[in-house]
Design a protein around this motif. Structure first.
Motif, PDB file in Angstrom:
ATOM      1  N   VAL A   1      10.451   4.452  19.609  1.00 42.58           N
ATOM      2  CA  VAL A   1      10.912   4.454  20.999  1.00 42.58           C
ATOM      3  C   VAL A   1      12.434   4.538  20.970  1.00 42.58           C
ATOM      4  N   GLY A   2      12.997   5.521  21.659  1.00 46.47           N
ATOM      5  CA  GLY A   2      14.444   5.692  21.679  1.00 46.47           C
ATOM      6  C   GLY A   2      14.957   6.363  20.434  1.00 46.47           C
ATOM      7  N   ALA A   3      14.888   5.692  19.308  1.00 40.29           N
ATOM      8  CA  ALA A   3      15.351   6.227  18.031  1.00 40.29           C
ATOM      9  C   ALA A   3      14.680   5.433  16.917  1.00 40.29           C
ATOM     10  N   PRO A   4      14.479   6.050  15.752  1.00 36.14           N
ATOM     11  CA  PRO A   4      13.871   5.325  14.628  1.00 36.14           C
ATOM     12  C   PRO A   4      14.736   4.145  14.201  1.00 36.14           C
ATOM     13  N   SER A   5      14.080   3.141  13.626  1.00 36.71           N
ATOM     14  CA  SER A   5      14.795   1.951  13.173  1.00 36.71           C
ATOM     15  C   SER A   5      14.126   1.424  11.913  1.00 36.71           C
ATOM     16  N   GLU A   6      14.750   0.437  11.300  1.00 29.82           N
ATOM     17  CA  GLU A   6      14.132  -0.246  10.174  1.00 29.82           C
ATOM     18  C   GLU A   6      12.953  -1.080  10.681  1.00 29.82           C
ATOM     19  N   THR A   7      11.920  -1.253   9.815  1.00 28.50           N
ATOM     20  CA  THR A   7      10.770  -2.066  10.197  1.00 28.50           C
ATOM     21  C   THR A   7      10.423  -3.004   9.055  1.00 28.50           C
ATOM     22  N   THR A   8       9.955  -4.192   9.400  1.00 25.10           N
ATOM     23  CA  THR A   8       9.577  -5.181   8.392  1.00 25.10           C
ATOM     24  C   THR A   8       8.075  -5.185   8.137  1.00 25.10           C
ATOM     25  N   VAL A   9       7.360  -4.247   8.746  1.00 30.65           N
ATOM     26  CA  VAL A   9       5.902  -4.221   8.604  1.00 30.65           C
ATOM     27  C   VAL A   9       5.539  -3.765   7.197  1.00 30.65           C
ATOM     28  N   THR A  10       4.666  -4.518   6.524  1.00 32.32           N
ATOM     29  CA  THR A  10       4.147  -4.167   5.205  1.00 32.32           C
ATOM     30  C   THR A  10       2.638  -4.086   5.289  1.00 32.32           C
ATOM     31  N   LEU A  11       2.097  -2.906   5.026  1.00 38.42           N
ATOM     32  CA  LEU A  11       0.660  -2.698   5.092  1.00 38.42           C
ATOM     33  C   LEU A  11       0.050  -2.831   3.706  1.00 38.42           C
ATOM     34  N   PRO A  12      -1.210  -3.294   3.612  1.00 34.66           N
ATOM     35  CA  PRO A  12      -1.858  -3.416   2.294  1.00 34.66           C
ATOM     36  C   PRO A  12      -1.994  -2.058   1.629  1.00 34.66           C
ATOM     37  N   SER A  13      -1.763  -2.037   0.306  1.00 32.59           N
ATOM     38  CA  SER A  13      -1.838  -0.772  -0.431  1.00 32.59           C
ATOM     39  C   SER A  13      -3.265  -0.332  -0.690  1.00 32.59           C
ATOM     40  N   SER A  14      -4.219  -1.259  -0.716  1.00 32.84           N
ATOM     41  CA  SER A  14      -5.608  -0.899  -0.991  1.00 32.84           C
ATOM     42  C   SER A  14      -6.251  -0.313   0.256  1.00 32.84           C
TER      43      SER A  14
END
Length: 665
Positions: free
Chosen positions: A141-154
């Motif tokens: 939204v607006g412009a890309p930003s850093e995110t702290t979301v970590t998704l499981p690799s499996s």
């Protein structure tokens, strides 16, 4: 040949692993090795689109996020989650079904007043063919930003639970093939085989394997499609949730049908095996055949109702075809294993029984060819999917194995013909009914060896009997030891007689090769059930490419005259957009006055796509030199006819805005 009922306890002389148990263990082990060497199965319900699209940048936060899938899915309260740049939930509740007769779509509402930044959409569901699917994508939204979301690799359905579940699936297919095929071999090809202990063990062990595998799959169903934790296999709430799904109901139905099949097996190897030939046995044969077909169709139907056949195009035709295909596989491959066990472990398999199985195998191949052709068209759909997808490549391997198996079967038919000719010659010479059996008479072997050893078989036999009686009266333990030795000698004589029969040895070897190929073929067939069909994979790839790949376009060049109304307020804006398609673009502006490059106070741009209610997306270029402005990485989220607004300010109070329609993509 004396018929015996199946025995589940301990016998006086028993090997640690019977041939039937060893064969079942070998097949399950091979399936596990094939599974271990295979790459993880592809998803079966594919994400074909989303709004906002993956990687897109929108000017204002949307009210909801929608996902479009290639087929029906089962979702729960947390199946679709939207996470903000800080990792916190940005959605307001569970997913809503937006299909309404069209493509399969689900949406989740978002919180109001979301700040600018990059948002992550994570989803997990169960496809209509019972396999778990999951994925994630981002939008900004607006412009890309850093995110702290970590998704499981499996991926969904992976890990220890996924491995155990897949092994149980392979074992279930193997168990059903041997259970149905072995029973059919006894009823159709060799009725006297109902009293053969090796065949009894083969069928009983197959029933145990199928039942145990089904129970394991039912317990693992909840963690397999959800948490992935093995401890959740005994969670009662999760088990109840699994029972409420279509795959769970299919597994419970299979267990109920296995209860009926246990009664069928008990009658087949109990009352039926003890019954002498006659009208009563014929009536019992007919009853067992009808009951066995009903049970086999029901068990095969539990796969058809919860696998590939129940989804996609023409499910009303595909499910009966899938049942027929599975039954044909069981009759051919399961019967082949039963024939191999009979040739190696029973002394009285007849040439007529082998000929009958040959006819059954031929009919099964015809059914497999017809049903396989339909399934190939339905699941693949194109030549490119046949050669360019994992499903198509496995299908090519399967067809090659069937061709190889048919070639080896031709040699088996040649050996069968030689056996039949030999049996007819013996019958015409002796006139006895036993000559129809493959040459392996226990009594004859014992008599011959006895004659060679003493030169006076009758006298020797009488003397030996008298001595045995004396030993029995004097030392019962010695009598038991002698009985065991005699049994071992008898088994050795039987084996020598079988090995001395060239035709029987040739048939055993060719059938053994057939069985090895059949085991590999059954493993490949099972792998196909856990692989995304080629047709679905190609459709998903096309939809994903259309949704996420930059649209084809070309560089945009514009020349826009302007007049701010003030002193030195007239000029021309030359504007270039490269590459002029969705995604990141570079914008260059040159402002020319009457006498050359014109230096202005400020330039601003704005992109608006009215048809999709997107924008205006503001762009503020940087001044490089007098009359030259540029902006890099300008995100245009989708193709369409955009309205471009160029604002030029020549002084503190003099400015103008020029609008122009620009086609992007």
């Amino acid at each position: 040949m004396t018929a015996t009922a199946p025995h589940f306890g301990h016998s006086p002389i028993r090997r640690p692993l019977t041939a039937a148990a060893l064969l079942t263990l070998l097949i399950s082990l091979l399936f596990g090795l094939v599974l271990a060497g295979a790459s993880p199965a592809s998803a079966h319900a594919a994400l074909t689109g989303s709004d906002p699209q993956d990687g897109s940048v929108v000017a204002t936060a949307p009210k909801e996020v929608t996902l479009t899938f290639s087929e029906e899915i089962a979702v729960g309260g947390d199946s679709i989650r939207v996470l903000g740049p800080d990792g916190e939930r940005a959605d307001t509740g569970g997913p809503r079904d937006l299909t309404d007769g069209g493509p399969v779509r689900y949406g989740v509402a978002l919180d109001s007043g979301l700040p600018d930044g990059t948002y992550t959409v994570a989803w997990q569901a169960v496809s209509a063919d019972s396999h778990p699917v999951a994925g994630a994508f981002t939008f900004s939204v607006g412009a890309p930003s850093e995110t702290t979301v970590t998704l499981p690799s499996s991926s969904a359905g992976s890990g220890l639970v996924g491995t155990l579940y897949d092994i149980a699936r392979y074992a279930a297919y193997a168990g059903f093939t041997l259970l149905a095929g072995g029973s059919a071999f006894v009823l159709v090809c060799w009725r006297r085989g109902a009293g053969a202990r090796p065949l009894q063990r083969l069928v009983v062990h197959s029933w145990i394997t199928l039942t145990a595998a089904t129970l394991v799959m039912l317990l693992l169903r909840s963690p397999y499609t959800g948490s992935g934790k093995l401890a959740d296999a005994f969670d009662l709430d999760g088990l109840q949730a699994a029972l409420d799904t279509k795959p769970g109901a299919a597994l419970v139905s299979r267990l109920l049908l296995l209860g009926a099949s246990a009664l069928f097996v008990a009658v087949l190897f109990g009352a039926y095996a003890k019954r002498e030939e006659g009208k009563e046995k014929q009536d019992l044969t007919f009853g067992l055949a009808v009951g066995g077909v009903v049970i086999a169709v029901g068990i095969a139907g539990t796969w058809a109702l919860s696998e590939h056949a129940s989804t996609g195009i023409q499910p009303g035709i595909a499910m009966p075809v899938d049942v027929a295909h599975l039954l044909a596989v069981a009759a051919w491959l399961g019967g082949l294993v039963a024939l191999l066990v009979a040739l190696y472990r029973t002394p009285h398999i007849t040439a007529e029984a082998v000929r009958r199985f040959s006819r059954v195998a031929f009919g099964s191949v015809v059914v497999l060819a017809g049903t396989g052709l339909y399934q190939s068209w339905r699941q693949v759909g194109s030549w490119s999917a046949l050669t360019g997808t994992r499903y198509g490549q496995l299908l090519i391997v399967k067809v090659g194995l069937i061709a190889l198996l048919l070639g080896v079967a031709w040699f088996s038919r040649q050996w069968t013909g030689r056996l039949a000719e030999g049996g007819e010659r013996e019958e015409s010479t002796s006139g006895g009914s036993e000559s129809k059996e493959l040459p392996d008479s226990t009594e004859g072997s014992a008599h011959t060896e006895g004659s060679q050893g003493t030169g006076a078989p009758e006298a020797s036999g009488t003397t030996g009997t008298g001595r045995t009686a004396e030993v029995t009266d004097a030392d019962p333990e010695r009598a038991v030891q002698l009985a065991r030795q005699q049994a071992a000698l008898t088994a050795t004589r039987q084996k020598r007689a079988r090995d001395a029969d060239t035709e029987r040895t040739g048939l055993r070897r060719s059938v053994q090769v057939e069985t090895v190929i059949a085991v590999v073929l059954l493993a490949v067939t099972t792998m196909l059930t856990s692989t995304e069909p080629g047709r679905t994979q190609e459709e998903a790839a096309r939809s994903t490419t259309a949704a996420t790949a930059p649209a084809a376009g070309g560089e945009v060049d514009l020349s826009l005259p302007f007049d701010t109304g003030g002193v030195n307020g007239k000029g021309t804006v030359r504007l270039g957009i490269t590459p002029g398609r969705t995604g990141a673009n570079d914008v260059h502006l040159w402002i020319d006055g009457p006498d050359g490059p014109m230096d202005v106070a400020e330039v601003k741009l704005a992109f608006t796509l009215k048809s999709k209610d997107i924008g205006p997306l503001p762009v503020v270029p940087d001044r490089l030199a007098a009359g030259h402005w540029t902006a890099s990485g300008v995100q245009i989220p989708m193709a369409g006819d955009w309205k471009l607004a160029v604002t030029v300010r020549t002084s503190d109070i003099d400015q103008t805005t020029i609008d122009e329609n620009v086609k992007i993509g």
